[in-house]
Design a protein around this motif. Sequence first.
Motif, mmCIF file in Angstrom:
data_model
loop_
_atom_site.group_PDB
_atom_site.id
_atom_site.type_symbol
_atom_site.label_atom_id
_atom_site.label_comp_id
_atom_site.label_asym_id
_atom_site.label_seq_id
_atom_site.Cartn_x
_atom_site.Cartn_y
_atom_site.Cartn_z
ATOM 1 N N ASP A 1 -27.868 -4.844 -6.588
ATOM 2 C CA ASP A 1 -28.784 -5.772 -5.938
ATOM 3 C C ASP A 1 -28.231 -7.200 -5.877
ATOM 4 O O ASP A 1 -28.070 -7.860 -6.896
ATOM 5 N N LEU A 2 -27.953 -7.678 -4.655
ATOM 6 C CA LEU A 2 -27.326 -8.985 -4.480
ATOM 7 C C LEU A 2 -28.315 -10.150 -4.622
ATOM 8 O O LEU A 2 -27.916 -11.275 -4.869
ATOM 9 N N LYS A 3 -29.627 -9.860 -4.481
ATOM 10 C CA LYS A 3 -30.627 -10.930 -4.561
ATOM 11 C C LYS A 3 -30.661 -11.578 -5.938
ATOM 12 O O LYS A 3 -30.845 -12.771 -6.061
ATOM 13 N N GLU A 4 -30.511 -10.779 -6.968
ATOM 14 C CA GLU A 4 -30.603 -11.291 -8.338
ATOM 15 C C GLU A 4 -29.264 -11.185 -9.065
ATOM 16 O O GLU A 4 -29.231 -11.047 -10.277
ATOM 17 N N ASN A 5 -28.183 -11.279 -8.311
ATOM 18 C CA ASN A 5 -26.849 -11.117 -8.884
ATOM 19 C C ASN A 5 -26.196 -12.503 -8.999
ATOM 20 O O ASN A 5 -25.640 -13.026 -8.044
ATOM 21 N N ALA A 6 -26.262 -13.090 -10.203
ATOM 22 C CA ALA A 6 -25.750 -14.448 -10.420
ATOM 23 C C ALA A 6 -24.246 -14.524 -10.182
ATOM 24 O O ALA A 6 -23.756 -15.514 -9.631
ATOM 25 N N GLU A 7 -23.495 -13.495 -10.604
ATOM 26 C CA GLU A 7 -22.040 -13.517 -10.412
ATOM 27 C C GLU A 7 -21.691 -13.570 -8.924
ATOM 28 O O GLU A 7 -20.781 -14.289 -8.519
ATOM 29 N N TYR A 8 -22.424 -12.799 -8.120
ATOM 30 C CA TYR A 8 -22.178 -12.767 -6.681
ATOM 31 C C TYR A 8 -22.434 -14.154 -6.073
ATOM 32 O O TYR A 8 -21.610 -14.673 -5.322
ATOM 33 N N HIS A 9 -23.581 -14.762 -6.423
ATOM 34 C CA HIS A 9 -23.925 -16.069 -5.854
ATOM 35 C C HIS A 9 -22.947 -17.152 -6.311
ATOM 36 O O HIS A 9 -22.572 -18.024 -5.524
ATOM 37 N N ALA A 10 -22.511 -17.092 -7.560
ATOM 38 C CA ALA A 10 -21.529 -18.061 -8.072
ATOM 39 C C ALA A 10 -20.202 -17.910 -7.333
ATOM 40 O O ALA A 10 -19.569 -18.905 -6.950
ATOM 41 N N ALA A 11 -19.770 -16.671 -7.118
ATOM 42 C CA ALA A 11 -18.508 -16.420 -6.416
ATOM 43 C C ALA A 11 -18.599 -16.876 -4.960
ATOM 44 O O ALA A 11 -17.639 -17.453 -4.419
ATOM 45 N N ARG A 12 -19.736 -16.648 -4.321
ATOM 46 C CA ARG A 12 -19.916 -17.099 -2.933
ATOM 47 C C ARG A 12 -19.891 -18.629 -2.853
ATOM 48 O O ARG A 12 -19.335 -19.196 -1.911
ATOM 49 N N GLU A 13 -20.478 -19.276 -3.855
ATOM 50 C CA GLU A 13 -20.470 -20.736 -3.882
ATOM 51 C C GLU A 13 -19.038 -21.246 -4.072
ATOM 52 O O GLU A 13 -18.609 -22.176 -3.388
ATOM 53 N N GLN A 14 -18.297 -20.616 -4.958
ATOM 54 C CA GLN A 14 -16.886 -20.976 -5.164
ATOM 55 C C GLN A 14 -16.101 -20.784 -3.872
ATOM 56 O O GLN A 14 -15.242 -21.597 -3.539
ATOM 57 N N GLN A 15 -16.397 -19.702 -3.171
ATOM 58 C CA GLN A 15 -15.709 -19.428 -1.919
ATOM 59 C C GLN A 15 -15.970 -20.543 -0.904
ATOM 60 O O GLN A 15 -15.053 -20.994 -0.223
ATOM 61 N N GLY A 16 -17.196 -21.017 -0.842
ATOM 62 C CA GLY A 16 -17.537 -22.111 0.072
ATOM 63 C C GLY A 16 -16.770 -23.386 -0.257
ATOM 64 O O GLY A 16 -16.235 -24.043 0.635
ATOM 65 N N PHE A 17 -16.699 -23.724 -1.556
ATOM 66 C CA PHE A 17 -15.943 -24.913 -1.970
ATOM 67 C C PHE A 17 -14.460 -24.754 -1.641
ATOM 68 O O PHE A 17 -13.824 -25.678 -1.146
ATOM 69 N N CYS A 18 -13.914 -23.587 -1.930
ATOM 70 C CA CYS A 18 -12.498 -23.318 -1.697
ATOM 71 C C CYS A 18 -12.163 -23.427 -0.210
ATOM 72 O O CYS A 18 -11.203 -24.105 0.174
ATOM 73 N N GLU A 19 -12.951 -22.778 0.632
ATOM 74 C CA GLU A 19 -12.696 -22.806 2.081
ATOM 75 C C GLU A 19 -12.859 -24.223 2.632
ATOM 76 O O GLU A 19 -12.089 -24.646 3.499
ATOM 77 N N GLY A 20 -13.828 -24.963 2.116
ATOM 78 C CA GLY A 20 -14.024 -26.350 2.543
ATOM 79 C C GLY A 20 -12.822 -27.215 2.199
ATOM 80 O O GLY A 20 -12.373 -28.032 3.005
ATOM 81 N N ARG A 21 -12.287 -27.023 0.990
ATOM 82 C CA ARG A 21 -11.121 -27.808 0.561
ATOM 83 C C ARG A 21 -9.893 -27.439 1.393
ATOM 84 O O ARG A 21 -9.111 -28.310 1.768
#
Length: 158
Positions: A41-61
């Motif tokens: 379940d991706l809705k309550e998956n903290a690791e997934y959301h943290a990794a997606r957030e990291q991905q956003g920062f990485c791609e932005g940089r």
Amino acid sequence: MIQIPMTVQGAENLRLELHELKSVKRPAIIQAIATAREHGDLKENAEYHAAREQQGFCEGRIQDIEAKLSNVQIIDISKMKNTGKVIFGTTVTILNLETDQEVTYRIVGDDEANIKNNLISVNSPIARGLIGKSVDDVANITTPNGVVEFEITAVEYL
């Protein structure tokens, strides 16, 4: 298109960071997302959301660095004749006429600035006050504590 002034070392540091982001961090984040997806379940998956957030920062940089490198104007001060004048890329030693404290700065691009390493941005008040001046000139620089007089004691084209 605005040219971004940068020293040779500054451009090289950005290229190294870009390589690290693309070849090490991006694949690691993709792997972290894949691993987190396997947990269900991706809705309550903290690791997934943290990794997606990291991905956003990485791609932005990555986009930020690529944009800067596409508009960079590399200035190699070591290949210029030392006229004694303070310009972008020079290493300048100044003497505070009030305190007799001497400090040396290198004037660099915004991305390279690091006051702990005595690298100041070309757009900083100190650099703006020094640019165009020569050895033995006095520069009046506005600081948070008021106007301070600095004498230029050395200008190096390193």
